[in-house]
Write an enzyme that holds these catalytic residues in place. Structure first.
Site, PDB file in Angstrom:
ATOM      1  CB  CYS A   8      -1.313  -3.317  -1.658  1.00  0.00           C
ATOM      2  SG  CYS A   8      -2.351  -2.517  -2.878  1.00  0.00           S
ATOM      3  CG  HIS A  25      -1.723  -7.658  -3.267  1.00  0.00           C
ATOM      4  ND1 HIS A  25      -1.874  -7.480  -1.912  1.00  0.00           N
ATOM      5  CD2 HIS A  25      -2.516  -6.732  -3.844  1.00  0.00           C
ATOM      6  CE1 HIS A  25      -2.731  -6.508  -1.681  1.00  0.00           C
ATOM      7  NE2 HIS A  25      -3.142  -6.027  -2.843  1.00  0.00           N
ATOM      8  CD  GLU A  35      -0.101 -10.488  -0.851  1.00  0.00           C
ATOM      9  OE1 GLU A  35       0.975  -9.926  -1.147  1.00  0.00           O
ATOM     10  OE2 GLU A  35      -1.161  -9.860  -0.639  1.00  0.00           O
TER      11      GLU A  35
HETATM   12  N1  GLN Z   1      -6.719   1.017  -0.434  1.00  0.00           N
HETATM   13  C1  GLN Z   1      -5.575   1.071  -1.276  1.00  0.00           C
HETATM   14  C2  GLN Z   1      -5.925   1.341  -2.728  1.00  0.00           C
HETATM   15  O1  GLN Z   1      -7.038   1.152  -3.120  1.00  0.00           O
HETATM   16  C3  GLN Z   1      -4.752  -0.197  -1.164  1.00  0.00           C
HETATM   17  C4  GLN Z   1      -5.448  -1.401  -1.661  1.00  0.00           C
HETATM   18  C5  GLN Z   1      -4.819  -2.697  -1.193  1.00  0.00           C
HETATM   19  O2  GLN Z   1      -4.075  -2.743  -0.225  1.00  0.00           O
HETATM   20  N2  GLN Z   1      -5.136  -3.779  -1.862  1.00  0.00           N
HETATM   21  O3  GLN Z   1      -5.086   1.761  -3.499  1.00  0.00           O
END
Ligand code: GLN
Length: 544
Positions: A386, A515, A517
Protein backbone atom coordinates in the site's frame (compact mmCIF):
# COMPACT_ATOMS: atom_id res chain seq x y z
CA UNK A 1 -30.35 -24.72 17.42
CA UNK A 2 -26.92 -23.08 17.24
CA UNK A 3 -24.54 -23.08 20.19
CA UNK A 4 -22.74 -20.02 21.53
CA UNK A 5 -19.38 -19.91 23.28
CA UNK A 6 -18.50 -16.63 24.97
CA UNK A 7 -14.83 -15.98 25.61
CA UNK A 8 -13.75 -13.23 27.98
CA UNK A 9 -10.48 -12.27 29.62
CA UNK A 10 -9.39 -12.00 33.20
CA UNK A 11 -6.50 -10.31 35.02
CA UNK A 12 -5.10 -8.33 32.10
CA UNK A 13 -5.36 -7.68 28.38
CA UNK A 14 -2.97 -8.96 25.78
CA UNK A 15 -2.75 -12.55 27.01
CA UNK A 16 -3.97 -13.98 23.72
CA UNK A 17 -7.74 -14.01 24.07
CA UNK A 18 -8.06 -13.67 20.30
CA UNK A 19 -5.79 -16.63 19.64
CA UNK A 20 -7.62 -18.60 22.36
CA UNK A 21 -11.00 -17.84 20.75
CA UNK A 22 -9.69 -18.72 17.29
CA UNK A 23 -8.16 -21.93 18.64
CA UNK A 24 -11.35 -23.03 20.40
CA UNK A 25 -13.07 -22.42 17.07
CA UNK A 26 -10.40 -24.40 15.24
CA UNK A 27 -10.64 -27.53 17.39
CA UNK A 28 -14.42 -27.58 17.06
CA UNK A 29 -14.22 -27.01 13.31
CA UNK A 30 -11.75 -29.90 13.18
CA UNK A 31 -14.48 -32.05 14.75
CA UNK A 32 -16.62 -31.41 11.69
CA UNK A 33 -18.76 -28.54 13.04
CA UNK A 34 -19.53 -25.37 11.10
CA UNK A 35 -17.98 -22.65 13.21
CA UNK A 36 -17.99 -18.89 12.98
CA UNK A 37 -16.34 -16.33 15.26
CA UNK A 38 -17.21 -12.82 16.21
CA UNK A 39 -15.47 -10.01 18.03
CA UNK A 40 -17.07 -7.51 20.37
CA UNK A 41 -14.96 -4.41 20.85
CA UNK A 42 -16.10 -2.30 23.82
CA UNK A 43 -14.93 0.99 22.23
CA UNK A 44 -17.45 3.71 21.40
CA UNK A 45 -15.88 4.07 17.93
CA UNK A 46 -18.22 2.65 15.30
CA UNK A 47 -15.32 0.74 13.77
CA UNK A 48 -11.58 0.28 14.21
CA UNK A 49 -10.80 2.57 11.27
CA UNK A 50 -10.75 5.61 13.51
CA UNK A 51 -8.93 4.00 16.43
CA UNK A 52 -5.32 4.64 17.35
CA UNK A 53 -3.26 1.75 15.89
CA UNK A 54 -0.69 2.07 18.70
CA UNK A 55 -3.26 1.42 21.37
CA UNK A 56 -5.55 -0.82 19.41
CA UNK A 57 -3.25 -2.60 16.95
CA UNK A 58 -3.80 -3.24 13.29
CA UNK A 59 -7.01 -2.40 11.46
CA UNK A 60 -8.10 -5.65 9.84
CA UNK A 61 -10.20 -5.15 6.70
CA UNK A 62 -12.83 -7.73 5.79
CA UNK A 63 -13.68 -8.60 2.18
CA UNK A 64 -16.87 -6.54 2.46
CA UNK A 65 -14.96 -3.49 3.63
CA UNK A 66 -15.40 -3.43 7.39
CA UNK A 67 -12.53 -1.96 9.40
CA UNK A 68 -12.26 -4.34 12.31
CA UNK A 69 -10.06 -5.54 15.13
CA UNK A 70 -6.97 -7.65 14.46
CA UNK A 71 -8.62 -10.61 16.19
CA UNK A 72 -10.99 -10.96 13.24
CA UNK A 73 -7.77 -11.62 11.32
CA UNK A 74 -6.90 -14.38 13.78
CA UNK A 75 -10.30 -16.01 13.29
CA UNK A 76 -9.89 -15.87 9.50
CA UNK A 77 -6.40 -17.34 9.70
CA UNK A 78 -7.34 -20.18 12.06
CA UNK A 79 -10.74 -21.04 10.59
CA UNK A 80 -9.62 -20.38 6.99
CA UNK A 81 -12.85 -18.54 6.17
CA UNK A 82 -13.76 -15.01 5.01
CA UNK A 83 -15.80 -13.29 7.71
CA UNK A 84 -18.30 -10.52 6.89
CA UNK A 85 -18.91 -7.25 8.73
CA UNK A 86 -21.64 -8.95 10.76
CA UNK A 87 -18.85 -10.61 12.73
CA UNK A 88 -17.61 -7.44 14.36
CA UNK A 89 -19.37 -5.03 16.68
CA UNK A 90 -18.50 -2.14 18.92
CA UNK A 91 -20.39 -0.26 21.62
CA UNK A 92 -20.72 2.59 19.12
CA UNK A 93 -22.25 0.34 16.50
CA UNK A 94 -24.79 -1.08 18.96
CA UNK A 95 -25.88 2.33 20.24
CA UNK A 96 -26.00 3.69 16.71
CA UNK A 97 -28.53 1.08 15.59
CA UNK A 98 -30.63 1.39 18.76
CA UNK A 99 -30.74 5.17 18.39
CA UNK A 100 -31.60 4.93 14.68
CA UNK A 101 -34.40 2.55 15.49
CA UNK A 102 -35.68 4.86 18.21
CA UNK A 103 -35.70 7.77 15.73
CA UNK A 104 -37.80 5.65 13.38
CA UNK A 105 -40.32 4.97 16.16
CA UNK A 106 -39.54 1.28 15.93
CA UNK A 107 -39.88 0.94 19.71
CA UNK A 108 -43.50 2.02 19.31
CA UNK A 109 -43.14 5.12 21.47
CA UNK A 110 -41.85 3.18 24.51
CA UNK A 111 -38.99 4.38 26.70
CA UNK A 112 -35.79 2.99 25.28
CA UNK A 113 -33.45 1.88 28.05
CA UNK A 114 -29.84 0.73 28.29
CA UNK A 115 -31.16 -2.51 29.77
CA UNK A 116 -32.79 -4.41 28.11
CA UNK A 117 -32.51 -2.68 24.75
CA UNK A 118 -28.74 -2.59 24.40
CA UNK A 119 -28.14 -6.28 25.30
CA UNK A 120 -31.12 -7.16 23.11
CA UNK A 121 -29.47 -5.50 20.14
CA UNK A 122 -26.25 -7.40 20.92
CA UNK A 123 -28.14 -10.69 20.98
CA UNK A 124 -29.99 -9.85 17.77
CA UNK A 125 -26.64 -9.30 16.05
CA UNK A 126 -25.14 -12.51 17.43
CA UNK A 127 -28.07 -14.49 16.09
CA UNK A 128 -27.95 -12.74 12.72
CA UNK A 129 -24.23 -13.42 12.26
CA UNK A 130 -24.80 -17.05 13.27
CA UNK A 131 -27.68 -17.47 10.82
CA UNK A 132 -25.76 -15.83 7.96
CA UNK A 133 -22.81 -18.15 8.51
CA UNK A 134 -25.20 -21.10 8.98
CA UNK A 135 -22.97 -21.82 11.95
CA UNK A 136 -23.57 -24.68 14.35
CA UNK A 137 -21.23 -23.07 16.85
CA UNK A 138 -20.47 -19.36 17.22
CA UNK A 139 -17.49 -18.15 19.21
CA UNK A 140 -17.94 -14.67 20.66
CA UNK A 141 -14.93 -12.87 22.05
CA UNK A 142 -15.72 -10.02 24.39
CA UNK A 143 -12.92 -7.48 24.31
CA UNK A 144 -11.34 -5.95 27.37
CA UNK A 145 -11.02 -7.58 30.77
CA UNK A 146 -13.75 -8.63 33.20
CA UNK A 147 -14.36 -6.08 35.92
CA UNK A 148 -14.05 -3.22 33.46
CA UNK A 149 -16.93 -0.82 33.14
CA UNK A 150 -16.90 -0.95 29.35
CA UNK A 151 -17.91 -4.51 28.66
CA UNK A 152 -20.58 -4.99 31.33
CA UNK A 153 -23.46 -4.71 28.85
CA UNK A 154 -21.93 -7.40 26.67
CA UNK A 155 -21.53 -9.71 29.65
CA UNK A 156 -25.15 -8.94 30.44
CA UNK A 157 -26.13 -10.05 26.92
CA UNK A 158 -24.20 -13.27 27.47
CA UNK A 159 -25.88 -13.86 30.83
CA UNK A 160 -29.33 -13.32 29.31
CA UNK A 161 -28.64 -15.75 26.49
CA UNK A 162 -27.45 -18.35 28.96
CA UNK A 163 -30.51 -17.83 31.12
CA UNK A 164 -32.80 -18.38 28.13
CA UNK A 165 -31.01 -21.41 26.71
CA UNK A 166 -28.62 -22.84 29.33
CA UNK A 167 -27.73 -25.90 27.26
CA UNK A 168 -26.65 -23.86 24.26
CA UNK A 169 -24.42 -21.26 25.86
CA UNK A 170 -21.01 -21.82 27.35
CA UNK A 171 -18.51 -19.49 29.03
CA UNK A 172 -14.73 -19.58 28.75
CA UNK A 173 -12.48 -17.36 30.84
CA UNK A 174 -8.99 -16.77 29.48
CA UNK A 175 -6.89 -15.79 32.44
CA UNK A 176 -3.28 -15.08 33.23
CA UNK A 177 -1.17 -16.70 35.92
CA UNK A 178 1.95 -14.73 36.72
CA UNK A 179 5.19 -16.33 37.84
CA UNK A 180 6.87 -13.44 39.67
CA UNK A 181 10.62 -13.65 39.28
CA UNK A 182 11.18 -12.96 42.95
CA UNK A 183 9.00 -15.93 43.98
CA UNK A 184 9.55 -18.36 41.13
CA UNK A 185 6.08 -19.72 41.79
CA UNK A 186 2.94 -19.53 39.65
CA UNK A 187 0.20 -17.56 41.38
CA UNK A 188 -3.52 -18.31 41.05
CA UNK A 189 -4.98 -15.49 43.13
CA UNK A 190 -5.51 -12.94 40.30
CA UNK A 191 -7.50 -15.60 38.43
CA UNK A 192 -9.61 -16.32 41.52
CA UNK A 193 -10.47 -12.62 41.65
CA UNK A 194 -11.28 -12.57 37.93
CA UNK A 195 -13.75 -15.42 38.41
CA UNK A 196 -15.38 -13.53 41.26
CA UNK A 197 -15.70 -10.54 38.97
CA UNK A 198 -17.62 -12.51 36.33
CA UNK A 199 -19.69 -14.13 39.05
CA UNK A 200 -20.85 -10.64 39.95
CA UNK A 201 -22.17 -10.33 36.41
CA UNK A 202 -24.16 -13.52 36.97
CA UNK A 203 -21.80 -15.68 34.97
CA UNK A 204 -20.00 -18.84 36.04
CA UNK A 205 -17.19 -19.88 33.67
CA UNK A 206 -17.43 -23.43 32.35
CA UNK A 207 -13.76 -23.49 31.43
CA UNK A 208 -10.72 -21.52 32.53
CA UNK A 209 -7.87 -21.31 30.04
CA UNK A 210 -4.75 -20.54 32.02
CA UNK A 211 -2.20 -18.50 30.10
CA UNK A 212 1.24 -18.43 31.59
CA UNK A 213 4.90 -18.72 30.75
CA UNK A 214 4.87 -22.33 31.96
CA UNK A 215 2.37 -25.22 31.99
CA UNK A 216 -0.06 -25.43 34.86
CA UNK A 217 0.68 -28.18 37.40
CA UNK A 218 -1.60 -30.45 39.42
CA UNK A 219 -1.73 -28.51 42.69
CA UNK A 220 -2.70 -25.31 40.90
CA UNK A 221 -5.38 -27.04 38.85
CA UNK A 222 -6.84 -28.35 42.08
CA UNK A 223 -6.70 -24.95 43.74
CA UNK A 224 -8.42 -23.19 40.85
CA UNK A 225 -11.04 -25.91 40.72
CA UNK A 226 -11.93 -25.53 44.38
CA UNK A 227 -11.78 -21.75 44.58
CA UNK A 228 -13.39 -21.02 41.22
CA UNK A 229 -16.13 -23.62 41.27
CA UNK A 230 -15.09 -25.50 38.13
CA UNK A 231 -14.10 -29.10 37.49
CA UNK A 232 -10.39 -29.77 37.58
CA UNK A 233 -10.74 -31.10 34.06
CA UNK A 234 -12.13 -27.72 32.98
CA UNK A 235 -8.96 -25.91 34.01
CA UNK A 236 -6.87 -25.86 30.84
CA UNK A 237 -3.15 -25.24 30.77
CA UNK A 238 -2.02 -22.80 28.07
CA UNK A 239 1.71 -22.08 28.33
CA UNK A 240 3.63 -19.79 25.96
CA UNK A 241 4.35 -21.37 22.59
CA UNK A 242 6.83 -20.90 19.77
CA UNK A 243 4.09 -20.34 17.20
CA UNK A 244 0.48 -19.44 17.90
CA UNK A 245 -0.64 -22.23 15.55
CA UNK A 246 0.43 -24.75 18.22
CA UNK A 247 -2.32 -23.53 20.53
CA UNK A 248 -5.19 -25.66 19.10
CA UNK A 249 -2.92 -28.73 19.26
CA UNK A 250 -2.09 -27.99 22.89
CA UNK A 251 -5.77 -27.64 23.76
CA UNK A 252 -6.40 -31.02 22.23
CA UNK A 253 -3.71 -32.54 24.45
CA UNK A 254 -6.18 -31.69 27.22
CA UNK A 255 -9.12 -33.01 25.13
CA UNK A 256 -10.78 -29.63 25.17
CA UNK A 257 -13.01 -30.22 22.12
CA UNK A 258 -14.35 -33.44 23.73
CA UNK A 259 -15.14 -31.59 26.93
CA UNK A 260 -16.84 -28.69 25.13
CA UNK A 261 -18.93 -30.95 22.90
CA UNK A 262 -20.06 -32.88 25.95
CA UNK A 263 -21.06 -29.74 27.82
CA UNK A 264 -22.96 -28.43 24.82
CA UNK A 265 -24.63 -31.81 24.35
CA UNK A 266 -23.24 -32.11 20.84
CA UNK A 267 -22.39 -35.38 19.16
CA UNK A 268 -18.74 -36.38 19.14
CA UNK A 269 -17.42 -36.47 15.58
CA UNK A 270 -14.09 -37.65 14.27
CA UNK A 271 -11.29 -35.16 14.62
CA UNK A 272 -9.15 -34.08 11.68
CA UNK A 273 -6.18 -31.85 12.50
CA UNK A 274 -3.70 -33.64 10.22
CA UNK A 275 -3.05 -30.81 7.79
CA UNK A 276 -2.79 -28.34 10.65
CA UNK A 277 -0.31 -30.52 12.52
CA UNK A 278 1.88 -30.91 9.44
CA UNK A 279 1.87 -27.15 8.94
CA UNK A 280 2.94 -26.53 12.55
CA UNK A 281 5.68 -29.15 12.38
CA UNK A 282 7.06 -27.54 9.23
CA UNK A 283 7.15 -24.17 10.97
CA UNK A 284 8.98 -25.56 13.98
CA UNK A 285 11.53 -27.61 12.09
CA UNK A 286 12.97 -24.88 9.88
CA UNK A 287 16.74 -24.43 9.87
CA UNK A 288 18.04 -21.71 7.52
CA UNK A 289 17.52 -18.28 9.04
CA UNK A 290 16.16 -15.55 6.81
CA UNK A 291 16.42 -11.97 8.04
CA UNK A 292 13.60 -9.66 7.04
CA UNK A 293 13.65 -5.96 7.88
CA UNK A 294 10.32 -4.28 8.45
CA UNK A 295 10.95 -0.65 7.66
CA UNK A 296 8.18 1.30 9.33
CA UNK A 297 7.49 3.95 11.84
CA UNK A 298 7.15 2.56 15.27
CA UNK A 299 5.44 4.11 18.19
CA UNK A 300 6.85 3.49 21.56
CA UNK A 301 4.47 3.59 24.49
CA UNK A 302 6.91 4.62 27.16
CA UNK A 303 9.76 2.15 27.03
CA UNK A 304 7.92 -0.46 24.93
CA UNK A 305 7.43 -0.90 21.21
CA UNK A 306 4.22 -2.52 20.03
CA UNK A 307 4.48 -4.29 16.69
CA UNK A 308 0.76 -5.19 16.86
CA UNK A 309 0.01 -2.63 14.16
CA UNK A 310 1.60 -5.01 11.62
CA UNK A 311 0.27 -8.31 12.92
CA UNK A 312 -1.11 -9.60 9.61
CA UNK A 313 2.17 -8.84 7.83
CA UNK A 314 4.10 -10.78 10.45
CA UNK A 315 1.73 -13.73 10.22
CA UNK A 316 1.81 -13.72 6.41
CA UNK A 317 5.63 -13.88 6.59
CA UNK A 318 5.42 -16.79 9.03
CA UNK A 319 3.02 -18.70 6.77
CA UNK A 320 5.39 -18.31 3.81
CA UNK A 321 8.44 -19.17 5.93
CA UNK A 322 6.76 -22.45 6.91
CA UNK A 323 6.39 -23.47 3.28
CA UNK A 324 9.98 -22.55 2.44
CA UNK A 325 11.20 -24.17 5.64
CA UNK A 326 13.10 -21.17 6.88
CA UNK A 327 13.37 -19.65 10.31
CA UNK A 328 12.35 -16.03 10.29
CA UNK A 329 14.10 -13.22 12.00
CA UNK A 330 12.00 -10.09 11.71
CA UNK A 331 13.67 -6.86 12.78
CA UNK A 332 11.85 -3.59 13.34
CA UNK A 333 13.76 -0.93 11.49
CA UNK A 334 12.75 2.59 12.27
CA UNK A 335 12.73 4.69 9.11
CA UNK A 336 13.14 7.85 11.21
CA UNK A 337 16.71 6.70 11.88
CA UNK A 338 17.62 6.85 8.17
CA UNK A 339 16.41 10.43 8.01
CA UNK A 340 18.60 11.41 10.92
CA UNK A 341 21.64 9.58 9.52
CA UNK A 342 21.48 8.64 5.84
CA UNK A 343 24.49 6.32 6.12
CA UNK A 344 22.55 4.09 8.50
CA UNK A 345 20.52 2.73 5.59
CA UNK A 346 23.56 0.55 4.79
CA UNK A 347 22.48 -1.72 7.64
CA UNK A 348 19.97 -3.13 5.13
CA UNK A 349 22.93 -4.95 3.58
CA UNK A 350 22.64 -7.35 6.50
CA UNK A 351 19.10 -8.38 5.51
CA UNK A 352 17.80 -10.86 2.99
CA UNK A 353 14.66 -8.91 2.23
CA UNK A 354 12.68 -5.90 3.38
CA UNK A 355 9.05 -4.94 3.66
CA UNK A 356 7.71 -1.40 3.69
CA UNK A 357 4.23 -1.80 5.15
CA UNK A 358 1.18 0.44 4.93
CA UNK A 359 0.94 3.78 6.66
CA UNK A 360 -0.37 7.30 6.66
CA UNK A 361 1.10 10.78 6.94
CA UNK A 362 4.57 12.19 6.63
CA UNK A 363 6.56 10.89 9.58
CA UNK A 364 9.37 8.57 8.53
CA UNK A 365 8.45 8.71 4.85
CA UNK A 366 11.77 10.06 3.53
CA UNK A 367 13.54 7.32 5.51
CA UNK A 368 11.34 4.68 3.91
CA UNK A 369 12.14 6.11 0.47
CA UNK A 370 15.87 5.84 1.26
CA UNK A 371 15.36 2.20 2.24
CA UNK A 372 13.49 1.49 -1.00
CA UNK A 373 16.25 3.15 -3.01
CA UNK A 374 18.77 0.91 -1.28
CA UNK A 375 16.69 -2.21 -2.02
CA UNK A 376 16.20 -1.22 -5.66
CA UNK A 377 19.84 -0.50 -6.33
CA UNK A 378 21.28 -3.45 -4.37
CA UNK A 379 19.07 -6.27 -5.64
CA UNK A 380 17.61 -6.64 -2.15
CA UNK A 381 14.20 -8.40 -2.26
CA UNK A 382 11.49 -5.83 -1.56
CA UNK A 383 7.77 -5.99 -0.95
CA UNK A 384 5.86 -2.72 -0.61
CA UNK A 385 2.38 -2.83 0.85
CA UNK A 386 0.00 0.00 0.00
CA UNK A 387 1.97 3.05 1.20
CA UNK A 388 5.07 0.95 0.49
CA UNK A 389 4.00 0.65 -3.17
CA UNK A 390 3.24 4.36 -3.38
CA UNK A 391 6.64 5.25 -1.92
CA UNK A 392 8.37 2.85 -4.32
CA UNK A 393 6.70 4.77 -7.15
CA UNK A 394 7.95 8.07 -5.72
CA UNK A 395 11.47 6.71 -5.32
CA UNK A 396 11.57 5.50 -8.93
CA UNK A 397 10.16 8.78 -10.25
CA UNK A 398 12.72 10.83 -8.34
CA UNK A 399 15.86 8.74 -8.74
CA UNK A 400 15.40 6.94 -12.05
CA UNK A 401 13.12 9.26 -14.04
CA UNK A 402 14.76 12.32 -12.48
CA UNK A 403 11.42 13.93 -11.66
CA UNK A 404 12.82 15.91 -8.80
CA UNK A 405 10.46 16.60 -5.93
CA UNK A 406 8.07 13.84 -7.04
CA UNK A 407 5.72 13.03 -4.18
CA UNK A 408 2.29 11.99 -3.05
CA UNK A 409 -0.23 14.78 -2.57
CA UNK A 410 -0.94 13.24 0.84
CA UNK A 411 2.36 14.80 1.95
CA UNK A 412 2.99 17.60 -0.53
CA UNK A 413 -0.25 18.86 -2.07
CA UNK A 414 1.73 21.32 -4.24
CA UNK A 415 4.36 18.93 -5.57
CA UNK A 416 5.49 19.52 -9.17
CA UNK A 417 5.22 15.79 -9.82
CA UNK A 418 2.23 14.25 -8.03
CA UNK A 419 3.00 10.67 -9.07
CA UNK A 420 0.63 9.54 -6.32
CA UNK A 421 -2.53 11.59 -5.97
CA UNK A 422 -5.90 11.39 -4.28
CA UNK A 423 -8.69 9.44 -5.96
CA UNK A 424 -11.36 11.94 -7.11
CA UNK A 425 -14.20 10.43 -5.04
CA UNK A 426 -11.92 10.44 -2.01
CA UNK A 427 -11.23 14.17 -2.38
CA UNK A 428 -14.98 14.81 -2.20
CA UNK A 429 -15.33 12.76 0.97
CA UNK A 430 -12.46 14.56 2.67
CA UNK A 431 -13.89 17.95 1.66
CA UNK A 432 -17.13 16.96 3.40
CA UNK A 433 -15.16 15.68 6.42
CA UNK A 434 -16.58 12.19 5.90
CA UNK A 435 -13.72 10.22 7.36
CA UNK A 436 -15.26 7.08 8.90
CA UNK A 437 -15.30 3.93 6.74
CA UNK A 438 -14.95 5.99 3.54
CA UNK A 439 -11.57 4.90 2.15
CA UNK A 440 -11.36 2.56 -0.79
CA UNK A 441 -12.07 -0.54 1.26
CA UNK A 442 -12.57 -4.26 0.97
CA UNK A 443 -12.09 -6.67 -1.88
CA UNK A 444 -11.50 -5.44 -5.45
CA UNK A 445 -10.69 -7.42 -8.57
CA UNK A 446 -7.36 -6.99 -10.34
CA UNK A 447 -6.04 -8.26 -13.66
CA UNK A 448 -2.41 -9.29 -13.88
CA UNK A 449 -0.05 -8.81 -16.79
CA UNK A 450 0.54 -12.29 -18.19
CA UNK A 451 4.33 -11.82 -18.21
CA UNK A 452 4.59 -10.44 -14.68
CA UNK A 453 6.24 -12.06 -11.71
CA UNK A 454 2.95 -11.69 -9.84
CA UNK A 455 1.04 -13.67 -12.48
CA UNK A 456 3.59 -16.48 -12.14
CA UNK A 457 3.31 -16.47 -8.37
CA UNK A 458 -0.49 -16.34 -8.27
CA UNK A 459 -0.75 -18.90 -11.06
CA UNK A 460 -3.73 -17.00 -12.43
CA UNK A 461 -4.45 -13.62 -14.03
CA UNK A 462 -7.59 -12.63 -12.19
CA UNK A 463 -7.26 -11.97 -8.49
CA UNK A 464 -9.20 -10.28 -5.69
CA UNK A 465 -7.43 -8.39 -2.95
CA UNK A 466 -8.37 -6.16 -0.03
CA UNK A 467 -7.75 -2.42 0.02
CA UNK A 468 -7.62 0.45 2.49
CA UNK A 469 -6.39 3.75 1.05
CA UNK A 470 -7.37 7.12 -0.38
CA UNK A 471 -4.49 7.78 -2.77
CA UNK A 472 -3.44 6.04 -5.98
CA UNK A 473 -0.94 5.96 -8.84
CA UNK A 474 -1.36 9.02 -11.09
CA UNK A 475 -2.02 7.78 -14.64
CA UNK A 476 -0.47 10.93 -16.12
CA UNK A 477 2.90 9.39 -15.21
CA UNK A 478 2.34 5.92 -16.61
CA UNK A 479 4.30 6.44 -19.78
CA UNK A 480 7.29 8.22 -18.26
CA UNK A 481 7.73 5.54 -15.59
CA UNK A 482 7.13 2.46 -17.72
CA UNK A 483 9.55 3.73 -20.38
CA UNK A 484 12.25 3.73 -17.70
CA UNK A 485 11.55 0.10 -16.76
CA UNK A 486 8.79 0.41 -14.16
CA UNK A 487 6.22 -2.26 -14.81
CA UNK A 488 2.51 -1.96 -14.07
CA UNK A 489 1.95 -5.63 -13.38
CA UNK A 490 -1.64 -5.46 -12.15
CA UNK A 491 -4.49 -3.12 -13.06
CA UNK A 492 -8.16 -2.88 -12.15
CA UNK A 493 -10.20 -4.75 -14.80
CA UNK A 494 -11.16 -1.44 -16.47
CA UNK A 495 -7.47 -0.59 -16.72
CA UNK A 496 -7.84 2.61 -14.70
CA UNK A 497 -6.23 1.82 -11.35
CA UNK A 498 -2.66 0.64 -10.87
CA UNK A 499 -2.75 -2.16 -8.31
CA UNK A 500 0.70 -3.78 -8.60
CA UNK A 501 4.08 -2.44 -9.67
CA UNK A 502 7.21 -4.50 -10.36
CA UNK A 503 10.78 -4.09 -11.51
CA UNK A 504 11.32 -7.04 -13.86
CA UNK A 505 15.13 -6.74 -13.83
CA UNK A 506 15.34 -6.96 -10.06
CA UNK A 507 15.51 -10.31 -8.16
CA UNK A 508 12.26 -9.40 -6.36
CA UNK A 509 10.76 -5.94 -6.32
CA UNK A 510 6.97 -5.86 -5.96
CA UNK A 511 4.61 -3.21 -4.64
CA UNK A 512 0.88 -3.63 -4.15
CA UNK A 513 -1.78 -0.96 -3.73
CA UNK A 514 -3.75 -3.58 -1.76
CA UNK A 515 -2.91 -5.44 1.43
CA UNK A 516 -2.05 -9.05 0.48
CA UNK A 517 -1.23 -9.82 4.12
CA UNK A 518 -4.93 -9.73 4.98
CA UNK A 519 -5.62 -12.83 2.91
CA UNK A 520 -2.71 -15.02 3.94
CA UNK A 521 -3.64 -18.14 5.89
CA UNK A 522 -1.37 -20.71 7.54
CA UNK A 523 -2.85 -23.42 5.31
CA UNK A 524 -2.89 -21.11 2.27
CA UNK A 525 0.08 -18.74 2.43
CA UNK A 526 -0.12 -15.72 0.15
CA UNK A 527 1.69 -16.06 -3.22
CA UNK A 528 3.46 -12.69 -2.96
CA UNK A 529 4.78 -13.45 0.51
CA UNK A 530 5.89 -16.85 -0.79
CA UNK A 531 7.70 -14.98 -3.56
CA UNK A 532 9.42 -12.59 -1.18
CA UNK A 533 10.52 -15.32 1.23
CA UNK A 534 11.77 -17.49 -1.66
CA UNK A 535 13.87 -14.61 -2.97
CA UNK A 536 15.13 -13.82 0.53
CA UNK A 537 16.02 -17.46 1.11
CA UNK A 538 17.98 -17.52 -2.13
CA UNK A 539 19.93 -14.50 -0.97
CA UNK A 540 20.54 -16.10 2.44
CA UNK A 541 21.71 -19.40 0.98
CA UNK A 542 23.73 -17.73 -1.80
CA UNK A 543 25.72 -15.76 0.75
CA UNK A 544 26.86 -18.75 2.77
N1 GLN B 1 -1.71 6.70 3.06
C1 GLN B 1 -1.91 5.99 1.85
C2 GLN B 1 -3.29 6.20 1.26
O1 GLN B 1 -4.18 6.61 1.94
C3 GLN B 1 -1.64 4.51 2.04
C4 GLN B 1 -2.59 3.84 2.95
C5 GLN B 1 -2.11 2.50 3.45
O2 GLN B 1 -0.93 2.18 3.42
N2 GLN B 1 -3.02 1.70 3.95
O3 GLN B 1 -3.50 5.97 0.08
Amino acid sequence: MAKYIFVFGGVMSGVGKGVASASVGKILQARGYRVTALKIDPYVNVDAGTMNPTEHGEVFVTFDGDETDQDVGNYERFLDVDLPRDNYMTTGRIYQSVINRERNLEYGGKCVEVVPHIPEEVIRRLRRATAKARAEITIIEIGGTVGEYQNILFLEAARQMHYEQPDDVLFVLVSYLPVPGTLGEMKTKPTQYAVRQVNEAGIQPDFIICRSTAPLDGPRKKKLSVFCNVDESAVISAPDVETIYQVPLNYEKEHLSDKILKKLKLRSRRQDLREWRTMVQRMLRAKTTVKIGMVGKYFATGAFILPDAYISVIEALRHAAGVHRVKLQIDWLNSDDYEKDRAKVKELGGYHGIIVPGGFGSRGVEGKILAIQYARSHGLPFLGLCYGMQLATIEFARNVCKLSGANTTEIDPKTKHPVIHIMPDQAEKLAKKQYGNTMRLGSWPCLLDRRSRSAKLYGTRRINERHRHRYEFNNAYRERLTKAGFSLAGLSPDGQLVEIIELPQHPFFVGTQFHPELKSRPLHPHPLFLGLVAAAKQRAVGRK
